[in-house]
Scaffold this motif. Structure first.
Motif, PDB file in Angstrom:
ATOM      1  N   GLU A  76      51.776  34.433 -51.969  1.00  0.00           N
ATOM      2  CA  GLU A  76      52.191  35.762 -52.418  1.00  0.00           C
ATOM      3  C   GLU A  76      52.040  36.842 -51.362  1.00  0.00           C
ATOM      4  O   GLU A  76      52.491  37.962 -51.556  1.00  0.00           O
ATOM      5  CB  GLU A  76      51.413  36.159 -53.669  1.00  0.00           C
ATOM      6  CG  GLU A  76      49.929  36.275 -53.435  1.00  0.00           C
ATOM      7  CD  GLU A  76      49.151  36.553 -54.706  1.00  0.00           C
ATOM      8  OE1 GLU A  76      48.104  37.195 -54.601  1.00  0.00           O
ATOM      9  OE2 GLU A  76      49.604  36.132 -55.781  1.00  0.00           O
ATOM     10  N   SER A  77      51.404  36.506 -50.235  1.00  0.00           N
ATOM     11  CA  SER A  77      51.217  37.493 -49.174  1.00  0.00           C
ATOM     12  C   SER A  77      51.015  36.778 -47.846  1.00  0.00           C
ATOM     13  O   SER A  77      50.678  35.581 -47.817  1.00  0.00           O
ATOM     14  CB  SER A  77      49.995  38.365 -49.462  1.00  0.00           C
ATOM     15  OG  SER A  77      48.810  37.596 -49.323  1.00  0.00           O
ATOM     16  N   PRO A  78      51.207  37.498 -46.742  1.00  0.00           N
ATOM     17  CA  PRO A  78      50.939  36.889 -45.432  1.00  0.00           C
ATOM     18  C   PRO A  78      49.500  36.403 -45.304  1.00  0.00           C
ATOM     19  O   PRO A  78      49.248  35.341 -44.737  1.00  0.00           O
ATOM     20  CB  PRO A  78      51.240  38.021 -44.446  1.00  0.00           C
ATOM     21  CG  PRO A  78      52.198  38.903 -45.162  1.00  0.00           C
ATOM     22  CD  PRO A  78      51.792  38.832 -46.605  1.00  0.00           C
ATOM     23  N   ARG A  79      48.569  37.154 -45.856  1.00  0.00           N
ATOM     24  CA  ARG A  79      47.150  36.750 -45.804  1.00  0.00           C
ATOM     25  C   ARG A  79      46.943  35.430 -46.551  1.00  0.00           C
ATOM     26  O   ARG A  79      46.278  34.524 -46.057  1.00  0.00           O
ATOM     27  CB  ARG A  79      46.263  37.838 -46.388  1.00  0.00           C
ATOM     28  CG  ARG A  79      44.787  37.453 -46.397  1.00  0.00           C
ATOM     29  CD  ARG A  79      43.900  38.565 -46.887  1.00  0.00           C
ATOM     30  NE  ARG A  79      43.870  39.591 -45.862  1.00  0.00           N
ATOM     31  CZ  ARG A  79      43.754  40.883 -46.089  1.00  0.00           C
ATOM     32  NH1 ARG A  79      43.647  41.322 -47.312  1.00  0.00           N
ATOM     33  NH2 ARG A  79      43.730  41.749 -45.106  1.00  0.00           N
ATOM     34  N   ALA A  80      47.519  35.327 -47.749  1.00  0.00           N
ATOM     35  CA  ALA A  80      47.399  34.087 -48.526  1.00  0.00           C
ATOM     36  C   ALA A  80      48.067  32.929 -47.801  1.00  0.00           C
ATOM     37  O   ALA A  80      47.572  31.802 -47.822  1.00  0.00           O
ATOM     38  CB  ALA A  80      48.002  34.273 -49.915  1.00  0.00           C
ATOM     39  N   ALA A  81      49.178  33.214 -47.128  1.00  0.00           N
ATOM     40  CA  ALA A  81      49.868  32.162 -46.363  1.00  0.00           C
ATOM     41  C   ALA A  81      49.008  31.688 -45.201  1.00  0.00           C
ATOM     42  O   ALA A  81      48.942  30.492 -44.902  1.00  0.00           O
ATOM     43  CB  ALA A  81      51.218  32.680 -45.858  1.00  0.00           C
ATOM     44  N   ALA A  82      48.322  32.629 -44.548  1.00  0.00           N
ATOM     45  CA  ALA A  82      47.450  32.254 -43.439  1.00  0.00           C
ATOM     46  C   ALA A  82      46.269  31.426 -43.932  1.00  0.00           C
ATOM     47  O   ALA A  82      45.888  30.433 -43.305  1.00  0.00           O
ATOM     48  CB  ALA A  82      46.952  33.501 -42.715  1.00  0.00           C
ATOM     49  N   ILE A  83      45.710  31.797 -45.062  1.00  0.00           N
ATOM     50  CA  ILE A  83      44.591  31.046 -45.633  1.00  0.00           C
ATOM     51  C   ILE A  83      45.035  29.645 -46.028  1.00  0.00           C
ATOM     52  O   ILE A  83      44.312  28.670 -45.813  1.00  0.00           O
ATOM     53  CB  ILE A  83      43.987  31.804 -46.835  1.00  0.00           C
ATOM     54  CG1 ILE A  83      43.294  33.072 -46.331  1.00  0.00           C
ATOM     55  CG2 ILE A  83      43.018  30.923 -47.622  1.00  0.00           C
ATOM     56  CD1 ILE A  83      42.868  34.032 -47.428  1.00  0.00           C
ATOM     57  N   ALA A  84      46.248  29.558 -46.575  1.00  0.00           N
ATOM     58  CA  ALA A  84      46.780  28.260 -46.986  1.00  0.00           C
ATOM     59  C   ALA A  84      47.275  27.449 -45.795  1.00  0.00           C
ATOM     60  O   ALA A  84      47.714  26.305 -45.965  1.00  0.00           O
ATOM     61  CB  ALA A  84      47.909  28.455 -47.992  1.00  0.00           C
ATOM     62  N   ASP A  85      47.221  28.042 -44.609  1.00  0.00           N
ATOM     63  CA  ASP A  85      47.627  27.360 -43.380  1.00  0.00           C
ATOM     64  C   ASP A  85      49.084  26.881 -43.438  1.00  0.00           C
ATOM     65  O   ASP A  85      49.390  25.737 -43.140  1.00  0.00           O
ATOM     66  CB  ASP A  85      46.686  26.195 -43.078  1.00  0.00           C
ATOM     67  CG  ASP A  85      46.705  25.821 -41.598  1.00  0.00           C
ATOM     68  OD1 ASP A  85      47.098  26.680 -40.778  1.00  0.00           O
ATOM     69  OD2 ASP A  85      46.341  24.681 -41.279  1.00  0.00           O
ATOM     70  N   THR A  86      49.973  27.797 -43.844  1.00  0.00           N
ATOM     71  CA  THR A  86      51.402  27.463 -43.897  1.00  0.00           C
ATOM     72  C   THR A  86      51.960  27.342 -42.489  1.00  0.00           C
ATOM     73  O   THR A  86      51.343  27.742 -41.516  1.00  0.00           O
ATOM     74  CB  THR A  86      52.188  28.545 -44.677  1.00  0.00           C
ATOM     75  OG1 THR A  86      52.038  29.783 -44.012  1.00  0.00           O
ATOM     76  CG2 THR A  86      51.708  28.638 -46.105  1.00  0.00           C
ATOM     77  N   GLU A  87      53.130  26.826 -42.391  1.00  0.00           N
ATOM     78  CA  GLU A  87      53.771  26.580 -41.094  1.00  0.00           C
ATOM     79  C   GLU A  87      54.538  27.794 -40.565  1.00  0.00           C
ATOM     80  O   GLU A  87      55.561  27.644 -39.919  1.00  0.00           O
ATOM     81  CB  GLU A  87      54.743  25.387 -41.232  1.00  0.00           C
ATOM     82  CG  GLU A  87      54.076  24.086 -41.613  1.00  0.00           C
ATOM     83  CD  GLU A  87      53.185  23.566 -40.490  1.00  0.00           C
ATOM     84  OE1 GLU A  87      53.561  23.681 -39.305  1.00  0.00           O
ATOM     85  OE2 GLU A  87      52.099  23.052 -40.815  1.00  0.00           O
ATOM     86  N   LEU A  88      54.051  28.975 -40.838  1.00  0.00           N
ATOM     87  CA  LEU A  88      54.726  30.193 -40.402  1.00  0.00           C
ATOM     88  C   LEU A  88      54.196  30.621 -39.043  1.00  0.00           C
ATOM     89  O   LEU A  88      52.990  30.718 -38.844  1.00  0.00           O
ATOM     90  CB  LEU A  88      54.453  31.297 -41.435  1.00  0.00           C
ATOM     91  CG  LEU A  88      55.587  32.251 -41.762  1.00  0.00           C
ATOM     92  CD1 LEU A  88      56.844  31.523 -42.164  1.00  0.00           C
ATOM     93  CD2 LEU A  88      55.161  33.195 -42.865  1.00  0.00           C
ATOM     94  N   ASP A  89      55.111  30.852 -38.090  1.00  0.00           N
ATOM     95  CA  ASP A  89      54.667  31.284 -36.763  1.00  0.00           C
ATOM     96  C   ASP A  89      54.288  32.765 -36.779  1.00  0.00           C
ATOM     97  O   ASP A  89      54.528  33.483 -37.746  1.00  0.00           O
ATOM     98  CB  ASP A  89      55.717  30.981 -35.691  1.00  0.00           C
ATOM     99  CG  ASP A  89      57.011  31.768 -35.866  1.00  0.00           C
ATOM    100  OD1 ASP A  89      57.015  32.810 -36.544  1.00  0.00           O
ATOM    101  OD2 ASP A  89      58.029  31.342 -35.309  1.00  0.00           O
ATOM    102  N   ALA A  90      53.675  33.215 -35.702  1.00  0.00           N
ATOM    103  CA  ALA A  90      53.158  34.585 -35.637  1.00  0.00           C
ATOM    104  C   ALA A  90      54.266  35.623 -35.799  1.00  0.00           C
ATOM    105  O   ALA A  90      54.069  36.651 -36.464  1.00  0.00           O
ATOM    106  CB  ALA A  90      52.418  34.804 -34.322  1.00  0.00           C
TER     107      ALA A  90
END
Length: 185
Positions: A125-139
């Motif tokens: 639901e947010s960039p922070r949550a995506a970072a915590i979930a270790d998604t494959e999104l680049d910087a």
């Protein structure tokens, strides 16, 4: 052409600022660019005024919601910083000054879609949550998502400000202006 050195120019500009403004204006100008808490002494020095005078104007600005009085941990006394709400209002007004409401509404829809695409892509639901979930999104994508979310919030604030300003403008004929309609208990 003059033979001014940078120190002399700075001194002259500083003296002109002090001569052409009053202490309240200088304190407000300093606080307009103060996002991290500062001591009254620091603000007074930057505003070219005394500490008691700076404190008086800071208290007025705090009453107006322009600054926040804070007590940082491990520090003594009251410190001041620019209130986040005043920054939001200023940025919302800047948006309204540069774009009409109809175009802004369209931009809100576009930004909302960008945010939803990131949420669907990552399952977060947010960039922070995506970072915590270790998604494959680049910087770069993470920054784009954060920027879209921030811009969406500011655009919504601008539209809300436009609506509220219009509502207040429509209510100017009212006899009772001390309390907004619906807020009287």
């Amino acid at each position: 052409m003059t033979d001014d050195r940078p120190d002399e120019v700075t001194e002259r500009v500083t003296e002109e600022w002090k001569t052409e403004t009053n202490p309240g204006e200088r304190v407000r100008t300093v606080m307009k660019r103060t996002y991290e808490p500062q001591t009254v002494a620091t603000i007074a020095e930057r505003a070219l005024t005394s500490e008691p005078t700076a404190r008086k104007h800071l208290d007025i600005l705090a009453d107006d919601g322009f600054v926040d009085a804070v007590s940082p941990p491990d520090e003594r006394g009251t410190w001041y910083r620019r209130a986040p709400q005043s920054v939001v209002l200023e940025r919302a007004q800047q948006i309204l000054d540069s774009i009409d409401s109809e175009t802004l509404s369209t931009r809100v829809t576009e930004l909302r879609e960008v945010v939803r695409e990131f949420e669907a892509q990552t399952g977060a639901e947010s960039p922070r949550a995506a970072a915590i979930a270790d998604t494959e999104l680049d910087a770069a994508a993470m920054t784009e998502w954060q920027t879209a979310r921030r811009n969406l919030k500011l655009a919504r604030a601008a539209l809300a400000l436009a609506d509220a300003t219009e509502a207040v403008g429509d209510d100017t004929g009212s006899d009772e202006r001390s309390e907004p309609a619906g807020f009287i208990g």
